[in-house]
Design an enzyme around this catalytic site. Structure first.
Site, short mmCIF file in Angstrom:
data_model
loop_
_atom_site.label_atom_id
_atom_site.label_comp_id
_atom_site.label_asym_id
_atom_site.label_seq_id
_atom_site.Cartn_x
_atom_site.Cartn_y
_atom_site.Cartn_z
N ALA A 28 -6.59 -4.76 6.96
CA ALA A 28 -7.14 -3.77 7.25
C ALA A 28 -8.64 -4.69 6.49
O ALA A 28 -9.51 -3.55 6.16
CB ALA A 28 -6.22 -2.95 6.08
N LYS A 86 -13.24 -1.38 6.30
CA LYS A 86 -13.59 -1.06 5.72
C LYS A 86 -14.58 -2.46 5.82
O LYS A 86 -16.35 -2.44 5.43
CB LYS A 86 -12.80 -2.05 4.84
CG LYS A 86 -11.64 -1.65 4.70
CD LYS A 86 -11.45 -0.93 2.88
CE LYS A 86 -10.57 0.35 3.47
NZ LYS A 86 -8.88 0.31 2.54
N ASP A 140 -0.24 -5.77 8.74
CA ASP A 140 -1.69 -4.05 9.18
C ASP A 140 -2.61 -5.16 8.33
O ASP A 140 -2.01 -6.09 7.23
CB ASP A 140 -1.10 -3.42 7.59
CG ASP A 140 -2.44 -2.91 7.33
OD1 ASP A 140 -2.53 -2.64 8.08
OD2 ASP A 140 -1.38 -1.43 6.38
N TRP A 165 0.92 -1.06 -0.02
CA TRP A 165 -0.36 -0.13 -0.14
C TRP A 165 1.07 1.32 0.12
O TRP A 165 1.62 1.35 0.58
CB TRP A 165 -0.76 -0.01 1.06
CG TRP A 165 -1.97 1.07 1.35
CD1 TRP A 165 -2.48 1.26 0.08
CD2 TRP A 165 -2.10 2.12 2.76
NE1 TRP A 165 -3.50 2.53 1.15
CE2 TRP A 165 -2.67 2.80 2.06
CE3 TRP A 165 -1.78 1.56 3.83
CZ2 TRP A 165 -3.43 3.83 2.95
CZ3 TRP A 165 -1.57 2.53 5.11
CH2 TRP A 165 -3.40 3.52 4.08
#
Ligand code: PMP
Length: 393
Positions: free
Chosen positions: A210, A243, A208, A127
């Site tokens: 997400a 999300k 991470d 990302w």
């Protein structure tokens, strides 16, 4: 003073959003920004979130400051969702943050405070904001190979080869699931091998997370994270609620830090200090929504069902696109689209092919050919498949 400022390069993905909006063509397709969209192209408020919000509105009696490190109930609910029931609470410190981005930033800050010599190892690609934040902080990092552009899958040998260079005290940043931007993920065996390597090197994993619930399921998507957490003495986890709860603009995230029970109070205090020095109290609203949804059995069941529907919808679109590409290319070289998980796939087009699809077919994807699967619907899948083949991908 202000004359000294230099123009900052615009964030490529956000710039793409602007270009899409300005495009007058009616048949345009937005596969750019990483936001879930339903078949009508809308990003709805999830039903359980809506109900929790109404309840909050009816019952909340104050807007005074709340916890500096965040709300303990939110931390407990998030820890259980990410780490599973029976997580080691005595070894866990938590910080509520401004989204998953804030959790990443605070994780990097904590690592740097604890070890100013640390190097952060980052997948290539990753990302883009990971690198942008590390550059802004002046934090040293190294890239490790991750994606094989020929097979569009994880190049695990190259990854492990690069990670041989990890030193004791370095941070190894991993995507917990639904790798952004590639969509290619580690198997559980590979997670195990990565855990072995990190352990042998004396490094610290930072995960991470997400997109929990967007790949193989809420529990399944946490499997790699849980494996790492069960094996390593120190682990950082940056979880985003943007999300999976659809609360992007509420800016809700949680940094979890596993360490020694004896050092937990100092770690927890340092986390609160990081919030205080940066923006003081974290946003409250999203924490409360997530806590309600995760702890109220009715809301939880409703949310899990909706999340499953979102996940299933994306898998269906993946299958449709993969089938269509199989038909048009008369080959299985796009089967990876159905195997990738999460919102993204890197289709493997050159920047020129991406530009051609934008100019000729009004299809917008990121320059590295990352496409947001959720930006598709049944009508646009065949258009995209044709554009991909026509562009010569
Ligand atoms: N990590 C990754 C890999 C992401 O894709 C995102 C969202 N684009 C984030 C972290 C942060 O999300 P947010 O700050 O919106 O919660």
């Amino acid at each position: 003073m202000l004359n000294n400022l230099k123009p900052q390069a615009p964030d490529k993905i956000l710039a793409l959003m602007g270009e899409f909006r300005a495009d007058p063509r009616e048949n345009k397709v937005d596969l750019g920004v990483g936001v879930y969209k339903d078949a009508e192209g809308k990003t709805p408020i999830m039903r359980a979130i809506h109900t929790a919000e109404q309840q909050m509105c009816d019952t909340e009696v104050t807007k005074t400051y709340a916890g500096l490190a965040g709300q303990p109930e939110f931390h407990a609910a998030m820890a259980e969702m990410v780490l599973g029931k029976g997580y080691p609470a005595d070894r866990l410190s938590c910080l509520s943050t401004v989204g998953g981005t804030g959790a990443c930033r605070m994780g990097f800050e904590l690592a740097r405070m604890a070890n100013p010599d640390t190097t952060v190892w980052v997948s290539d690609p990753t990302w883009p904001n990971h690198l942008s934040i590390l550059n802004f902080m002046g934090q040293g990092y190294k890239l490790y190979h991750y994606f094989d552009n020929a097979t569009r899958s994880v190049d695990f040998d190259a990854m492990m080869g690069d990670l041989q260079g990890v030193k004791s005290g370095d941070i190894v940043l991993l995507h917990g699931c639904c790798h952004n931007p590639t969509g290619a993920n580690l198997t559980l065996d590979q997670w195990g091998a990565v855990a072995d390597l990190i352990e042998a090197k004396g490094a610290i994993p930072m995960i991470d997370l997400a997109y929990q619930g967007f790949g193989d399921g809420l529990e399944e998507d946490a499997a790699g994270t849980r494996l790492i957490a069960s094996r390593l003495p120190e682990v950082l986890i940056a979880a985003s609620c943007s999300k999976n709860f659809g609360i992007y603009r509420e800016r809700t995230g949680c940094l979890m830090v596993l360490g020694d029970a004896a050092t937990q109070p100092v770690t927890q205090g340092t986390l609160a200090f990081l919030n205080r020095q940066s923006y003081s109290f974290p946003p409250f609203h999203g924490q409360q929504l997530v806590t309600k949804v995760l702890t109220d059995p009715t809301l939880r069941a409703e949310w899990e069902a909706e999340l499953e529907a979102v996940r299933g919808g994306m898998l269906d679109l993946r299958q449709q696109l993969s089938d269509e590409l199989r038909k048009l290319s008369n080959s299985d070289r796009f089967d990876f689209v159905a195997e990738h998980r999460g919102m993204f796939s890197r289709i493997g087009a050159t920047p020129e092919q991406v530009a051609t699809m934008r100019e000729k077919d009004a299809i917008y994807m990121v320059g590295d050919s990352r496409m947001n699967i959720a930006g598709l619907n049944e009508q646009t899948v065949p258009l995209l498949a044709k554009a991909i083949i026509d562009a010569g991908v």
